[in-house]
Design an enzyme around this catalytic site. Structure first.
Site, PDB file in Angstrom:
ATOM      1  N   GLU A   8      31.556 -17.443  -4.765  1.00  0.00           N
ATOM      2  CA  GLU A   8      32.604 -18.162  -5.475  1.00  0.00           C
ATOM      3  C   GLU A   8      32.002 -19.493  -5.910  1.00  0.00           C
ATOM      4  OE1 GLU A   8      36.155 -19.158  -3.255  1.00  0.00           O
ATOM      5  OE2 GLU A   8      36.970 -20.205  -4.995  1.00  0.00           O
ATOM      6  N   ARG A  62      28.166 -13.183   9.817  1.00  0.00           N
ATOM      7  CA  ARG A  62      27.720 -14.410   9.134  1.00  0.00           C
ATOM      8  C   ARG A  62      26.627 -15.075   9.933  1.00  0.00           C
ATOM      9  NH1 ARG A  62      31.954 -16.243   5.590  1.00  0.00           N
ATOM     10  NH2 ARG A  62      31.114 -18.323   5.362  1.00  0.00           N
ATOM     11  N   LYS A  88      31.172 -24.287   2.628  1.00  0.00           N
ATOM     12  CA  LYS A  88      31.138 -25.080   1.391  1.00  0.00           C
ATOM     13  C   LYS A  88      32.207 -26.162   1.402  1.00  0.00           C
ATOM     14  CE  LYS A  88      31.027 -21.299  -1.013  1.00  0.00           C
ATOM     15  NZ  LYS A  88      31.211 -20.336  -2.107  1.00  0.00           N
TER      16      LYS A  88
END
Ligand code: ATP
Ligand code: MG
Length: 562
Positions: free
Chosen positions: A39, A264, A274
């Site tokens: 994204e 992850r 982020k």
């Protein structure tokens, strides 16, 4: 390679096993097609490198393809700057999508048609509940949800309202389009999830064409479907979303990729989100997204990490179904290992102390041959000027040496790397009693660093010629956070106040005068350093990438503790 008979020999893990099985059974007609779907709401970080290496790596190993796709459904948080940096970073890491660069926003028309298709099939409805009410109606893990009073609107009314949502008749958040699935499902994602929301926001690619935007969950799976992805590899938090992506593909009757989830990456002392990294930038706790203390790929690049070291690190990580935390030192190991092979060694003095060799002829300059990298003879040699006045590290001299300190001290003989043996004969102090000058004699018979009589010295130190040295700014970094897990407790309280130390006047050997930004060196005995883009003609700026393992620091620490 013939994709239907893979000869790929990568390490075994559960994702590779699934792909091998699918190739055997012909599930996707022998195709392997993955994607990396960021994204564009921030810069990529080290965690993304794991996903990038996995997706592009699998495609390469199985003779398949990997797309780069921006999941850009959230115009308020997304920007072209992030798109550009992500493209740049994935290339820098060494991967190429061979022109298959896509955007979920390219599919907005198709997604709208699919929404209409679900409305017509009685599987989606326009709901007037507010966001807060939707939450209340959803129920909890232990309680079923309640059906929305708008759930049984007629198909005609839904089509009309959805069309008017699109036409911009209603303010933000006034209505949503929801799928009609099951408010009693044990999986909360299946309780009539929102498909479209009203958002009068300019999109960085579609401009003001849309004032309704599809939710990520109504976009991601179908984007994979449109691109005919075979193995849609994502992180574990999407496991509970898989049934929903499956539901959309099945109810739309479209091509169905296989989603596979893996863990992850988390690193000690490192933020991996982020959103939180954006906070560090906005609050000016760092100098920007590419501050060398940031775990962003642009940050570690500026710090001097090589793409190879990051790939080696990422490829060494397993994929699994449980999340752990990896030691930062493990990543640094790969950085040192790679730089050890490729970085040219040079001499630099960070905290200079003047040394005068009293018996060396005044005005004489010798050019000493220095090896550029003992690990790689093909990197050759260079000439380093030697003269009567040198700089050494303050740390390499002690007037009163502690036990086990073998470097320069009064009466002690040491080797100057690529130079001569020198013996300290005295010191000059300033008014404050600090040593500002060390006087020595040298033995002309030891040129190159060996005594013909075979006598040994216990220490070799680095140096630069004072008259030839160039001034540089050197930036030393420590971890940004003090706590191994920066997410624990207060983020600001965990910030390391000493994460950046700037040395204004380090002294470098003259071969570094023309160091280009991003060129990497080993400063002998000090660590790996990388020229910063702030470097200007005649004024180099270096970032410390990573220190060498310093055994002396360990001894000293042990002695202090004792
Ligand atoms: P963040 O929380 O940092 O914003 P994200 O998952 O929201 O991360 P995306 O841009 O959606 O960021 O991520 C793109 C891809 O990278 C996704 O497939 C995601 O699963 C993967 N990814 C993100 N963070 C990690 C990580 N720490 N380790 C492995 N893969 C990751
Ligand atoms: Mg995300």
């Amino acid at each position: 390679m013939n994709p239907s008979s893979p000869t790929e020999t990568g390490p075994s893990n559960f994702i590779r096993d699934i792909i091998r099985d699918d190739l055997k059974t012909g599930k996707f007609a022998g195709r392997v097609h993955t994607r990396f779907p960021p994204e564009p709401n921030g810069y990529l970080h080290i965690g993304h490198a794991k996903s990038i290496c996995l997706n592009f790596g699998l495609a390469a190993d199985f003779g398949g393809k990997c797309n780069l796709r921006f999941d850009d459904t959230n115009p308020e948080k997304e920007e072209q700057e992030y798109v550009d940096s992500i493209i740049d970073t994935v290339h820098w890491l060494g991967f190429d999508w061979e022109g298959r660069l896509f955007y979920a926003s390219d599919y907005f028309d198709q997604l709208y048609e699919w929404a209409v298709q679900l409305i017509k099939a009685g599987k989606a409805y326009v709901c007037d509940l507010s966001a807060e009410e939707v939450r209340q109606y959803r129920g909890t893990l232990t309680e079923p949800g309640k059906e929305s009073p708008y759930r049984n609107r007629s198909v005609e009314e839904n089509l009309d309202l959805f069309e008017r949502m699109r036409a911009g008749e209603f303010p933000d958040g006034f209505r949503t389009l929801r799928s009609k699935i099951d408010m009693a499902s044990p999986n909360l994602n299946m309780r009539d999830p929102v498909m479209y929301r009203i958002l009068h926001a300019e999109h960085h690619r579609t401009g003001d064409k849309w004032c309704i935007y599809p939710m990520y969950d109504f976009t991601h799976g179908q984007s994979d479907s449109i691109e005919r992805i075979t193995h849609s590899i994502c992180t574990l938090e999407f496991e509970d979303h898989r049934p929903l992506y499956d539901w959309y593909c099945d109810n739309l009757g479209i091509y169905h990729p296989q989603q596979i989830e893996f863990d992850r990456l988390y690193l000690t002392y490192t933020l991996m989100s982020k959103r939180k990294l954006l906070w560090l930038v906005q609050e000016k706790h760092v100098r920007g997204w590419d501050d060398p203390r940031m775990p962003t790929l642009s940050g570690v690049r500026r710090r001097g990490y090589t793409p190879e070291s990051i790939r080696n690190f990422a490829n060494s990580l397993g994929v699994s179904k449980t999340t752990g935390i990896v030691e930062l030192s493990y990543l640094e190991h790969f950085v040192r290992e790679d730089l050890n092979k490729r970085a040219q060694r040079v001499m630099a003095v960070l905290r200079p102390l003047r040394v005068i060799i009293d018996n060396y002829p005044e005005g004489q300059v010798e050019h000493m041959e220095a090896v550029n990298n003992p690990e790689d003879a093909s990197m050759g040699t260079r000439q380093v000027p030697f003269s009567r006045e040198l700089y050494i590290e303050q740390d390499d001299f002690r007037e009163n040496p502690p036990k086990q300190y073998y470097r320069l001290s009064p009466g002690r003989e040491v080797r100057l790397r690529y130079g001569y043996f020198i013996t300290c004969t005295g010191v000059v102090k300033n008014a404050a009693g600090e040593v500002v000058e060390v006087h020595c004699t040298y033995d002309p018979a030891t040129r190159g660093g060996n005594a013909p009589d075979g006598r040994k010295v216990k220490s070799t130190i680095h140096w630069v010629s004072a008259a030839h040295a160039i001034d540089a700014e050197v930036r030393l970094y420590e971890n940004l956070f003090l706590n191994e897990n920066p997410n624990e407790g207060d983020l600001i309280g965990n910030l390391n106040p000493n994460s950046l130390e700037v040395i204004g006047h380090a002294k470098l050997e003259p071969s570094l005068a023309a160091a280009a930004p991003f060129s990497r060196y080993q400063f002998e005995r000090l660590g790996y350093f990388c020229a910063d883009p702030d470097t200007a003609p005649g004024k180099p700026v270096f970032n410390r990438t990573v220190a060498l393992r310093d055994t002396w620091a360990k001894i000293e620490k042990r002695e202090k503790a004792a």
